[in-house]
Design a protein around this motif. Structure first.
Motif, mmCIF file in Angstrom:
data_model
loop_
_atom_site.group_PDB
_atom_site.id
_atom_site.type_symbol
_atom_site.label_atom_id
_atom_site.label_comp_id
_atom_site.label_asym_id
_atom_site.label_seq_id
_atom_site.Cartn_x
_atom_site.Cartn_y
_atom_site.Cartn_z
ATOM 1 N N ARG A 193 0.882 -1.047 0.129
ATOM 2 C CA ARG A 193 -0.051 0.095 0.065
ATOM 3 C C ARG A 193 0.644 1.370 0.193
ATOM 4 N NH1 ARG A 193 -3.293 -1.326 3.799
ATOM 5 N NH2 ARG A 193 -5.136 -1.972 2.272
ATOM 6 N N GLU A 194 1.744 1.177 0.829
ATOM 7 C CA GLU A 194 2.757 2.653 1.082
ATOM 8 C C GLU A 194 3.331 2.992 -0.290
ATOM 9 O OE1 GLU A 194 6.099 4.476 3.821
ATOM 10 O OE2 GLU A 194 5.272 2.470 4.307
ATOM 11 N N SER A 195 4.028 1.735 -0.870
ATOM 12 C CA SER A 195 4.526 2.103 -2.349
ATOM 13 C C SER A 195 3.636 2.513 -3.403
ATOM 14 C CB SER A 195 5.503 0.627 -2.479
ATOM 15 O OG SER A 195 6.371 0.320 -1.710
ATOM 16 N N LEU A 196 2.752 1.892 -3.571
ATOM 17 C CA LEU A 196 1.498 2.267 -4.178
ATOM 18 C C LEU A 196 0.965 3.483 -4.316
ATOM 19 C CD1 LEU A 196 -0.353 -1.184 -4.678
ATOM 20 C CD2 LEU A 196 1.394 -0.314 -6.026
ATOM 21 N N GLU A 197 0.648 4.052 -3.195
ATOM 22 C CA GLU A 197 0.097 5.129 -2.790
ATOM 23 C C GLU A 197 1.250 6.288 -3.155
ATOM 24 O OE1 GLU A 197 -0.955 5.300 1.334
ATOM 25 O OE2 GLU A 197 -2.730 4.154 0.993
ATOM 26 N N ALA A 198 2.781 6.055 -2.934
ATOM 27 C CA ALA A 198 3.543 6.913 -3.351
ATOM 28 C C ALA A 198 3.603 7.141 -4.936
ATOM 29 C CB ALA A 198 4.911 6.663 -2.574
ATOM 30 N N LEU A 199 3.478 6.015 -5.581
ATOM 31 C CA LEU A 199 3.544 5.994 -6.966
ATOM 32 C C LEU A 199 2.279 6.874 -7.409
ATOM 33 C CD1 LEU A 199 5.018 4.801 -9.434
ATOM 34 C CD2 LEU A 199 3.543 2.776 -9.142
ATOM 35 N N ALA A 200 1.134 6.588 -6.954
ATOM 36 C CA ALA A 200 -0.081 7.387 -7.379
ATOM 37 C C ALA A 200 0.191 8.944 -7.216
ATOM 38 C CB ALA A 200 -1.339 6.740 -6.716
ATOM 39 N N GLU A 201 0.749 9.153 -6.246
ATOM 40 C CA GLU A 201 0.903 10.686 -6.091
ATOM 41 C C GLU A 201 1.853 11.255 -6.767
ATOM 42 O OE1 GLU A 201 2.003 13.614 -2.089
ATOM 43 O OE2 GLU A 201 1.966 11.423 -1.709
ATOM 44 N N ARG A 202 2.905 10.489 -7.077
ATOM 45 C CA ARG A 202 4.036 11.053 -8.100
ATOM 46 C C ARG A 202 3.456 11.084 -9.294
ATOM 47 N NH1 ARG A 202 9.906 7.691 -9.042
ATOM 48 N NH2 ARG A 202 10.378 8.935 -10.581
ATOM 49 N N THR A 203 2.701 10.257 -9.820
ATOM 50 C CA THR A 203 2.258 10.262 -11.226
ATOM 51 C C THR A 203 0.861 10.659 -11.531
ATOM 52 O OG1 THR A 203 1.383 7.780 -10.985
ATOM 53 C CG2 THR A 203 3.706 8.082 -11.718
ATOM 54 N N GLN A 204 0.008 10.535 -10.563
ATOM 55 C CA GLN A 204 -1.427 11.075 -10.737
ATOM 56 C C GLN A 204 -2.147 9.952 -11.720
ATOM 57 O OE1 GLN A 204 -2.186 15.283 -11.736
ATOM 58 N NE2 GLN A 204 0.075 15.482 -11.367
ATOM 59 N N ASP A 205 -1.682 8.889 -11.941
ATOM 60 C CA ASP A 205 -2.292 7.951 -12.793
ATOM 61 C C ASP A 205 -2.866 6.785 -12.088
ATOM 62 O OD1 ASP A 205 -1.571 9.234 -15.336
ATOM 63 O OD2 ASP A 205 0.471 8.228 -14.816
ATOM 64 N N THR A 206 -3.702 5.784 -12.632
ATOM 65 C CA THR A 206 -4.423 4.855 -12.105
ATOM 66 C C THR A 206 -3.415 3.655 -11.683
ATOM 67 O OG1 THR A 206 -6.510 5.146 -13.093
ATOM 68 C CG2 THR A 206 -6.347 3.095 -12.226
ATOM 69 N N ILE A 207 -3.450 3.222 -10.498
ATOM 70 C CA ILE A 207 -2.479 2.198 -9.993
ATOM 71 C C ILE A 207 -3.250 0.824 -9.587
ATOM 72 C CG2 ILE A 207 -0.671 1.652 -8.587
ATOM 73 C CD1 ILE A 207 0.003 3.956 -10.342
ATOM 74 N N HIS A 208 -2.611 -0.127 -10.030
ATOM 75 C CA HIS A 208 -3.355 -1.671 -9.785
ATOM 76 C C HIS A 208 -2.127 -2.407 -9.151
ATOM 77 C CE1 HIS A 208 -5.901 -0.492 -13.317
ATOM 78 N NE2 HIS A 208 -6.882 -0.886 -12.316
ATOM 79 N N LEU A 209 -2.605 -3.265 -8.098
ATOM 80 C CA LEU A 209 -1.961 -4.269 -7.781
ATOM 81 C C LEU A 209 -2.705 -5.691 -7.949
ATOM 82 C CD1 LEU A 209 0.447 -5.730 -5.863
ATOM 83 C CD2 LEU A 209 -1.378 -5.514 -4.104
ATOM 84 N N SER A 210 -2.192 -6.571 -8.614
ATOM 85 C CA SER A 210 -2.968 -7.853 -9.076
ATOM 86 C C SER A 210 -2.066 -9.086 -9.080
ATOM 87 C CB SER A 210 -3.161 -7.724 -10.765
ATOM 88 O OG SER A 210 -3.776 -6.142 -10.801
ATOM 89 N N VAL A 211 -2.652 -10.122 -9.036
ATOM 90 C CA VAL A 211 -2.294 -11.368 -8.859
ATOM 91 C C VAL A 211 -2.716 -12.398 -10.161
ATOM 92 C CG1 VAL A 211 -1.654 -11.563 -6.409
ATOM 93 C CG2 VAL A 211 -3.813 -12.512 -7.448
ATOM 94 N N GLU A 212 -2.078 -13.549 -10.329
ATOM 95 C CA GLU A 212 -2.698 -14.493 -11.167
ATOM 96 C C GLU A 212 -3.625 -15.352 -10.324
ATOM 97 O OE1 GLU A 212 -1.586 -18.271 -14.089
ATOM 98 O OE2 GLU A 212 -0.025 -16.810 -13.484
ATOM 99 N N ASP A 213 -4.721 -15.630 -10.898
ATOM 100 C CA ASP A 213 -5.561 -16.482 -10.176
ATOM 101 C C ASP A 213 -6.684 -17.324 -11.081
ATOM 102 O OD1 ASP A 213 -7.098 -17.515 -7.763
ATOM 103 O OD2 ASP A 213 -8.794 -16.881 -8.644
ATOM 104 N N GLY A 214 -6.278 -18.826 -11.294
ATOM 105 C CA GLY A 214 -7.001 -19.370 -12.387
ATOM 106 C C GLY A 214 -6.447 -18.982 -13.812
ATOM 107 N N GLU A 215 -5.293 -18.740 -13.976
ATOM 108 C CA GLU A 215 -4.899 -18.057 -15.466
ATOM 109 C C GLU A 215 -5.804 -17.074 -15.718
ATOM 110 O OE1 GLU A 215 -4.310 -21.402 -18.147
ATOM 111 O OE2 GLU A 215 -2.542 -21.966 -17.358
#
Length: 266
Positions: free
Chosen positions: A96-118
Motif C-alpha cells: 500500500r505505501e509504495s503504491l500510494e507514493a507511486l500514485a501521488e507521484r504520477t497521478q495515474d491509476t495504479i493496480h496491484l494484481s495476482v494470477e488466479d486461475g490463469e
C-alpha cells in the motif's frame, strides 16, 4: 472449482457435500449475472423448488440479498468476507505505501494484481486524478495476455505464452502468436511489460512483476492512463519507475535486494 457459468467442474463432489456445492453454485451464478430465479435454475441445473429454498437460506444468512422485485444480488456477508480476505492477504498491506507514493507521484491509476486461475485478479486499485476512469475494480478479472499486468505476471514463463494467447484470442493466426511471443521475450529481457490499448481502447499501461523471497513472481503492479497522458516516450520513461516500485515491494516480501533476476518461476 466453480467456473463462470456456476457449474462445478474438476474432481467429483465428495459424498455428503452436494447441498453445499449447490449453494455455492447459486452464489457463483448470481455473481456472474444470473440474478432471477429462472436464470439461476437455468445456469446451475438445480431444480426450481430446491433453488428457491436454498436462495431463501442464503438471503437469511446474508450471502444474497433482494434487489428489485424477483431479483437477487450478492449480500453483505460476502462483502464483509471479501474485505476480510483482502486484509488477511499480506500483499495489499505490504504494497500500500509504495503504491500510494507511486500514485501521488504520477497521478495515474495504479493496480496491484495476482494470477488466479490463469486470469488477472485485481487486489488493489488507486484511481488516477486525470483522464477517464478505468473499468477495472477490486475483485475484477482480466485476461493475462492482453493486459500489461498480466504480461508482467508471465515474464520468463515461455512455456505458457503461446497456449494462453491462443486461448484468450480465438482466431489469432500464427503471425499474431509469433508477434506476441516476440514481445514477451523483449518484456522478459526488460523486466517490465506494456499494454498498448490491447485490452481497453484508449488505455495504455506499464507494468512490472513483484517477487517473493524465493524469487518467484507473486504479483504485478501497473500504471494506467489514457493515450494523451501516456505517449510512447513516457511509457518508456516509466519502465524504470515501475521496476523500482515493484522491487521495493518485493524486498518487503523477502526478495533479496541483490537478486535482480529476470524471468518467471525458478
Amino acid at each position: 472449482m466453480i467456473e463462470d457459468s456456476g457449474t462445478v467442474i474438476g474432481e467429483a463432489i465428495p459424498q455428503g457435500t452436494q447441498t453445499l456445492a449447490r449453494g455455492l453454485q447459486i452464489v457463483s451464478s448470481v455473481a456472474h449475472g444470473s440474478t432471477m430465479l429462472k436464470s439461476i435454475v437455468d445456469s446451475t441445473g438445480i431444480g426450481r423448488s430446491s433453488a428457491h429454498r436454498m436462495i431463501q437460506l442464503l438471503v437469511q444468512m446474508g450471502y444474497l440479498r433482494h434487489g428489485s422485485p424477483g431479483e437477487f444480488r450478492l449480500g453483505p456477508t460476502l462483502i464483509e468476507y471479501g474485505f476480510t480476505a483482502l486484509n488477511q492477504d499480506p500483499l495489499p498491506v505490504v504494497a500500500r505505501e509504495s503504491l500510494e507514493a507511486l500514485a501521488e507521484r504520477t497521478q495515474d491509476t495504479i493496480h496491484l494484481s495476482v494470477e488466479d486461475g490463469e486470469s488477472v485478479l485485481y487486489l488493489h486499485k488507486i484511481p488516477g486524478t486525470r483522464g477517464a476512469e478505468m473499468r477495472s475494480r477490486i475483485g475484477h478479472r482480466m485476461p493475462m495476455t492482453r493486459t500489461g499486468v498480466g504480461k508482467a505476471l508471465l515474464l520468463g514463463q515461455d512455456d505458457r505464452w503461446e497456449r494462453l494467447f491462443v486461448a484468450e484470442n480465438p482466431g489469432a493466426d500464427s503471425a499474431a502468436v509469433d508477434a506476441f511471443v516476440k514481445r514477451m521475450q523483449g518484456y522478459t529481457r526488460d523486466g517490465a511489460s506494456l499494454d498498448l490499448e490491447e485490452n481497453e481502447p484508449g488505455i495504455r499501461c506499464v507494468a512490472a512483476p513483484v517477487r517473493d523471497g524465493s524469487g518467484d513472481i507473486v504479483a504485478g503492479i501497473s500504471l494506467s492512463a489514457t493515450r494523451p497522458f501516456m505517449p510512447k516516450d513516457r511509457m518508456q520513461a516509466l519502465v524504470p519507475v515501475m521496476k523500482a516500485s515493484a522491487k521495493e515491494i518485493s524486498v518487503k516480501l523477502g526478495y533479496g535486494a541483490d537478486r535482480d533476476r529476470i524471468g518467471g518461476r525458478n
